[in-house]
Design an enzyme around this catalytic site. Structure first.
Site, mmCIF file in Angstrom:
data_model
loop_
_atom_site.group_PDB
_atom_site.id
_atom_site.type_symbol
_atom_site.label_atom_id
_atom_site.label_comp_id
_atom_site.label_asym_id
_atom_site.label_seq_id
_atom_site.Cartn_x
_atom_site.Cartn_y
_atom_site.Cartn_z
ATOM 1 N N HIS A 79 0.851 -1.192 0.000
ATOM 2 C CA HIS A 79 0.000 0.000 0.000
ATOM 3 C C HIS A 79 0.887 1.243 0.000
ATOM 4 O O HIS A 79 1.964 1.261 0.591
ATOM 5 C CB HIS A 79 -0.910 -0.006 1.233
ATOM 6 N N GLU A 147 -3.563 2.645 -7.119
ATOM 7 C CA GLU A 147 -3.966 3.718 -6.213
ATOM 8 C C GLU A 147 -3.110 4.957 -6.476
ATOM 9 O O GLU A 147 -1.965 5.022 -6.031
ATOM 10 C CB GLU A 147 -3.850 3.276 -4.754
ATOM 11 N N GLY A 153 -7.754 9.634 -0.049
ATOM 12 C CA GLY A 153 -8.231 10.420 1.082
ATOM 13 C C GLY A 153 -8.343 11.910 0.821
ATOM 14 O O GLY A 153 -8.644 12.675 1.728
ATOM 15 N N SER A 192 -9.989 7.535 -3.219
ATOM 16 C CA SER A 192 -11.197 8.333 -2.977
ATOM 17 C C SER A 192 -12.417 7.765 -3.693
ATOM 18 O O SER A 192 -13.222 8.504 -4.274
ATOM 19 C CB SER A 192 -10.974 9.801 -3.374
ATOM 20 N N GLY A 213 -11.092 2.960 0.632
ATOM 21 C CA GLY A 213 -10.438 3.392 1.856
ATOM 22 C C GLY A 213 -11.422 3.871 2.896
ATOM 23 O O GLY A 213 -12.166 3.108 3.496
ATOM 24 N N GLY A 214 -11.481 5.186 3.096
ATOM 25 C CA GLY A 214 -12.293 5.763 4.152
ATOM 26 C C GLY A 214 -13.767 5.414 4.069
ATOM 27 O O GLY A 214 -14.438 5.283 5.102
#
Length: 234
Positions: A79, A147, A153, A192, A213-214
């Site tokens: 990552h 990514e 993010g 994102s 992710g988030g």
């Protein structure tokens, strides 16, 4: 580095959504402390990292066998945050992927460029070089995740054309490395990903899924992405 045992309720809600969309493969990769508690709740569970060695003097690290014993079925390696914060090299990422696959785990190998590298026009070259150094010898139980580091993010995403260009380059690299087998390796987009853009991103050629992710921290944010994935394949 998010989540406590209270977050296991989110796993249950996400698993329910996954059952409602059987055409979508859904998995969660929580912190090591939650793997055992999350396993067996109806959705495959993975780790966020793994050490290349089977055991030894590697304080604070976790081996592939330990992940399997805890109930994991997959693991993320390379990552961008680990490449940056822990200074992981392509060779280390490759070794981790090899160890994971040898233990029966699916390895999600991450690659991606920084904003400076993209602005310099070097995005495809950078990612292609990372792939060359990070891919395991065999494609069994291999997934690749692209990514763009500058999109993680931040709420920013590359254009659809940028994503298409990069995923086409990754597919070409995979077929070059593995032949026809490389055509079947899944390529995920991560950066994102959210409910509002998931459908558009998942509709791009050679985008076979998302590394979220988030938006994966709560069922409220993640389930709409599962729904979008189901619709894109339906």
């Amino acid at each position: 580095m998010n989540g406590s045992t209270a977050a296991l309720a989110e796993v249950d809600a996400i698993a329910a959504a996954a059952r409602a969309h059987p055409g979508v493969d859904v998995a969660l990769c929580p912190p090591f402390t939650l793997i055992a508690g999350a396993a067996g709740r109806g959705v495959p569970i993975g780790g966020q990292d793994v050490h290349a060695a089977a055991s030894g003097a590697h304080t604070g690290c976790v081996s592939a066998a330990m992940l399997v014993e805890a109930g994991a079925e997959l693991v993320i390696v390379g990552h961008s945050e680990r490449r940056a914060d822990q200074h992981e090299t392509d060779a280390e990422v490759r070794a981790k992927a090899e160890a994971a696959i040898a233990a029966g785990l699916t390895a999600i190998v991450c690659v991606g460029e920084t904003e400076a590298e993209r602005d310099a026009g070097n995005a495809v070259a950078v990612v292609s070089a990372q792939l060359a150094g990070s891919l395991p010898a065999a494609a069994d139980r291999l997934v690749v995740a692209y990514e763009p580091v500058w999109a993680i993010g931040t709420g920013r995403t590359p254009s659809i054309d940028d994503v298409a260009e990069m995923h086409a380059a990754i597919r070409a690299a995979l077929t070059g490395a593995y032949g026809d087998v490389g055509r079947g390796v899944r390529i995920l987009y991560g950066g994102s990903v959210k409910a509002s853009n998931a459908a558009a991103l998942l509709g791009v050629a050679d985008v076979n899924g998302a590394l979220v992710g988030g938006a994966s921290l709560t069922a409220a944010d993640f389930v709409p992405i599962i729904v979008a994935a189901g619709e894109s394949r339906g």
